[in-house]
Design a protein around this motif. Structure first.
Motif, PDB file in Angstrom:
ATOM      1  N   PHE A 151       0.830  -1.205   0.000  1.00 21.16           N
ATOM      2  CA  PHE A 151       0.000   0.000   0.000  1.00 21.16           C
ATOM      3  C   PHE A 151       0.862   1.251   0.000  1.00 21.16           C
ATOM      4  O   PHE A 151       0.558   2.236  -0.677  1.00 21.16           O
ATOM      5  N   LEU A 152       1.971   1.219   0.745  1.00 22.01           N
ATOM      6  CA  LEU A 152       2.923   2.332   0.736  1.00 22.01           C
ATOM      7  C   LEU A 152       3.468   2.553  -0.671  1.00 22.01           C
ATOM      8  O   LEU A 152       3.551   3.691  -1.151  1.00 22.01           O
ATOM      9  N   LEU A 153       3.865   1.468  -1.352  1.00 27.17           N
ATOM     10  CA  LEU A 153       4.424   1.592  -2.700  1.00 27.17           C
ATOM     11  C   LEU A 153       3.397   2.145  -3.685  1.00 27.17           C
ATOM     12  O   LEU A 153       3.753   2.827  -4.651  1.00 27.17           O
ATOM     13  N   LEU A 154       2.122   1.884  -3.437  1.00 29.49           N
ATOM     14  CA  LEU A 154       1.063   2.451  -4.279  1.00 29.49           C
ATOM     15  C   LEU A 154       0.960   3.962  -4.059  1.00 29.49           C
ATOM     16  O   LEU A 154       0.965   4.742  -5.014  1.00 29.49           O
ATOM     17  N   ILE A 155       0.880   4.381  -2.799  1.00 32.71           N
ATOM     18  CA  ILE A 155       0.694   5.796  -2.493  1.00 32.71           C
ATOM     19  C   ILE A 155       1.906   6.626  -2.922  1.00 32.71           C
ATOM     20  O   ILE A 155       1.774   7.767  -3.365  1.00 32.71           O
ATOM     21  N   ASN A 158       5.367   7.098  -8.438  1.00 34.74           N
ATOM     22  CA  ASN A 158       5.584   8.329  -9.216  1.00 34.74           C
ATOM     23  C   ASN A 158       4.396   8.698 -10.098  1.00 34.74           C
ATOM     24  O   ASN A 158       4.147   9.888 -10.353  1.00 34.74           O
ATOM     25  N   VAL A 159       3.662   7.697 -10.563  1.00 34.15           N
ATOM     26  CA  VAL A 159       2.501   7.964 -11.415  1.00 34.15           C
ATOM     27  C   VAL A 159       1.526   8.888 -10.704  1.00 34.15           C
ATOM     28  O   VAL A 159       0.977   9.827 -11.295  1.00 34.15           O
ATOM     29  N   TYR A 160       1.328   8.642  -9.417  1.00 35.92           N
ATOM     30  CA  TYR A 160       0.369   9.440  -8.653  1.00 35.92           C
ATOM     31  C   TYR A 160       1.001  10.721  -8.121  1.00 35.92           C
ATOM     32  O   TYR A 160       0.343  11.759  -8.027  1.00 35.92           O
ATOM     33  N   LEU A 161       2.279  10.652  -7.767  1.00 39.92           N
ATOM     34  CA  LEU A 161       2.949  11.853  -7.278  1.00 39.92           C
ATOM     35  C   LEU A 161       3.005  12.933  -8.359  1.00 39.92           C
ATOM     36  O   LEU A 161       2.911  14.132  -8.068  1.00 39.92           O
ATOM     37  N   GLU A 202      -2.086  -4.865  -5.967  1.00 39.42           N
ATOM     38  CA  GLU A 202      -1.420  -5.401  -4.778  1.00 39.42           C
ATOM     39  C   GLU A 202      -1.567  -4.458  -3.590  1.00 39.42           C
ATOM     40  O   GLU A 202      -1.758  -4.901  -2.454  1.00 39.42           O
ATOM     41  N   GLY A 203      -1.471  -3.147  -3.858  1.00 36.93           N
ATOM     42  CA  GLY A 203      -1.624  -2.172  -2.781  1.00 36.93           C
ATOM     43  C   GLY A 203      -3.009  -2.206  -2.178  1.00 36.93           C
ATOM     44  O   GLY A 203      -3.173  -2.217  -0.953  1.00 36.93           O
ATOM     45  N   VAL A 204      -4.023  -2.246  -3.021  1.00 39.10           N
ATOM     46  CA  VAL A 204      -5.405  -2.279  -2.541  1.00 39.10           C
ATOM     47  C   VAL A 204      -5.695  -3.604  -1.840  1.00 39.10           C
ATOM     48  O   VAL A 204      -6.378  -3.642  -0.808  1.00 39.10           O
ATOM     49  N   ALA A 205      -5.153  -4.704  -2.389  1.00 39.75           N
ATOM     50  CA  ALA A 205      -5.422  -6.027  -1.816  1.00 39.75           C
ATOM     51  C   ALA A 205      -4.892  -6.143  -0.392  1.00 39.75           C
ATOM     52  O   ALA A 205      -5.571  -6.672   0.492  1.00 39.75           O
ATOM     53  N   THR A 206      -3.686  -5.654  -0.147  1.00 41.69           N
ATOM     54  CA  THR A 206      -3.120  -5.782   1.197  1.00 41.69           C
ATOM     55  C   THR A 206      -3.876  -4.909   2.189  1.00 41.69           C
ATOM     56  O   THR A 206      -4.082  -5.297   3.342  1.00 41.69           O
ATOM     57  N   MET A 347      -8.953  13.395  -4.546  1.00 40.15           N
ATOM     58  CA  MET A 347      -9.039  14.590  -5.387  1.00 40.15           C
ATOM     59  C   MET A 347      -8.021  14.537  -6.522  1.00 40.15           C
ATOM     60  O   MET A 347      -8.280  14.993  -7.634  1.00 40.15           O
ATOM     61  N   VAL A 348      -6.876  13.943  -6.232  1.00 40.30           N
ATOM     62  CA  VAL A 348      -5.788  13.877  -7.207  1.00 40.30           C
ATOM     63  C   VAL A 348      -5.848  12.601  -8.042  1.00 40.30           C
ATOM     64  O   VAL A 348      -5.558  12.614  -9.234  1.00 40.30           O
ATOM     65  N   TYR A 349      -6.213  11.487  -7.431  1.00 38.43           N
ATOM     66  CA  TYR A 349      -6.093  10.184  -8.088  1.00 38.43           C
ATOM     67  C   TYR A 349      -7.327   9.755  -8.869  1.00 38.43           C
ATOM     68  O   TYR A 349      -7.285   8.758  -9.589  1.00 38.43           O
TER      69      TYR A 349
END
Length: 390
Positions: A151-155, A158-161, A202-206, A347-349
């Motif tokens: 989940f950390l790696l998702l947040i 770079n795609v979202y940042l 994987e981020g959402v699943a965990t 708001m961003v994603y």
């Protein structure tokens, strides 16, 4: 548990008039405020340093190589180098850089610090060993399905940042920041980029596993009375897998887009089904939507809720797992700040998504035709909202 039955009357709050305010302009207060500002400015460093630690596998190294004890930066560096020695990248590890990352994260309680024994009192630099704390144990991934690492790696991806760089433009133009950054919606982007799609799933699943364990337990009687359950936008089927494991009599249907279903693993008791949730939801005793409503604007949400209404029988239920913001009036509370942080992410994603107050949810439920709902508070920020037609 809170149950509300129609009529769902609005609650009006009358605010007392402001009689005056006191502003502390002392030097001590100004210095404190400046420190608070800089703490916020530098907050961006935290998730990126955590991301580096997870990508370097530091929590797992300490957990498996430290024999449940702390390791020095040199010892951690040795195991990082060994793990990367067969790769095409340079396996050299800069111990100085590694130590600085560890020291920074330790200052926030991610790792513990302790001086190595038998050091000279006049040593220029004391040797420090770093151990796991309750926080870093949550980032250990090997054999830990509850790990927060994915989940950390998702947040911190770079795609979202990159989308955050356009946040101000959403105010000036009313645009969607992800679309502005990448020229397409987040869902279309994930459909075209398998690696980003994998990180997302994987981020959402965990994150799902810890929440759904609570749902399965706290709504146990409700699950006992249903034979079929559709998880709308269920991703890899993680939520349903937990429910059907606890309630094997339930036949689960995991509905999601083709590119998601294509990578979903087989799950006993669960049928993976491709489909468009806005067009059709399969009939079942109950429909579940976990972190789906918050991805969309009000118009899309009402459409989804109406599809869910149509898919369930007269005594059927619609289960919604979402955060409800606004209940905590303490401006400095961590739960309120985290809830509003999620709102900023949405708001961003997303294209119009947001976290909602109970009143905002209530309006959506009314427009979709539901007559009553029950709120079951879950651990952390989430709630289970059970909608009924009667």
């Amino acid at each position: 548990m809170l149950t509300l039955v129609p009529p769902m009357d609005s609650i009006h709050h009358v605010l007392a008039p402001v009689t005056g305010q006191h502003i502390d302009s002392s030097p001590e207060s100004a210095a404190t405020q400046e420190l608070q500002l800089y703490e916020m400015i530098f907050s961006a460093v935290k998730p990126l340093a955590l991301k580096a630690a997870v990508l370097l596998n530091i929590p797992d190294i300490i957990a498996t190589r430290g024999n449940e004890g702390p390791l020095s930066a040199e010892q951690i560096a040795f195991h990082i180098a060994a793990a990367n020695s067969s790769s095409t990248s340079n396996s050299h590890v800069d111990v100085g850089y590694l130590y600085r990352i560890l020291r920074f994260l330790a200052s926030y309680g991610v790792f513990s610090e302790q001086e190595e024994a038998d050091q000279a009192d006049d040593a220029d630099t004391k040797k420090i060993k770093f151990g796991l704390t309750g926080i870093s144990k949550l980032l250990v991934q090997g054999g830990n399905q509850q790990s927060c690492g994915p989940f950390l790696l998702l947040i911190a991806n770079n795609v979202y940042l990159e989308a955050f760089q356009h946040l101000h433009e959403s105010v000036l133009e009313g645009c969607y920041t992800f679309n502005k950054a990448h020229g397409t919606s987040p869902w279309e982007y994930l459909g075209r980029n398998p690696q980003a799609n994998q990180i997302f799933n994987e981020g959402v699943a965990t994150n799902t596993r810890s929440v759904m364990a609570s749902v399965a337990k706290m709504y146990e009687d409700g699950f006992k009375s249903m034979a079929t359950l559709v998880d709308v936008g269920g991703g890899m089927g993680s939520a349903l897998s937990i429910i059907v494991k606890e309630h094997s009599h339930i036949r689960g249907i995991n509905l999601d887009q083709p590119h998601v279903i294509a990578t979903a693993p087989p799950i006993t008791g669960v049928e993976h089904m491709e489909g468009n949730m806005f067009e059709h939801i399969p009939s079942a005793d109950a429909v579940m939507m976990k972190w789906i409503i918050h991805d969309w604007g009000d118009e899309e949400c009402v459409k989804l809720l109406r599809r869910s209404y149509e898919a369930t029988p007269a005594k059927g239920k619609v289960l919604i797992v979402e955060a409800i913001v606004g209940g905590d009036k303490e401006g400095e509370s961590m739960s309120r700040r985290l809830g509003l942080s999620y709102d900023m992410l949405l708001m961003v994603y997303t294209t119009g998504g947001k976290e909602r107050t109970e009143e905002e949810f209530k309006r959506l439920f009314q427009l979709a035709g539901f007559k009553s709902y029950t709120i079951i508070k879950l651990p952390f920020l989430q709630s289970l909202i059970v909608l009924s037609k009667a």
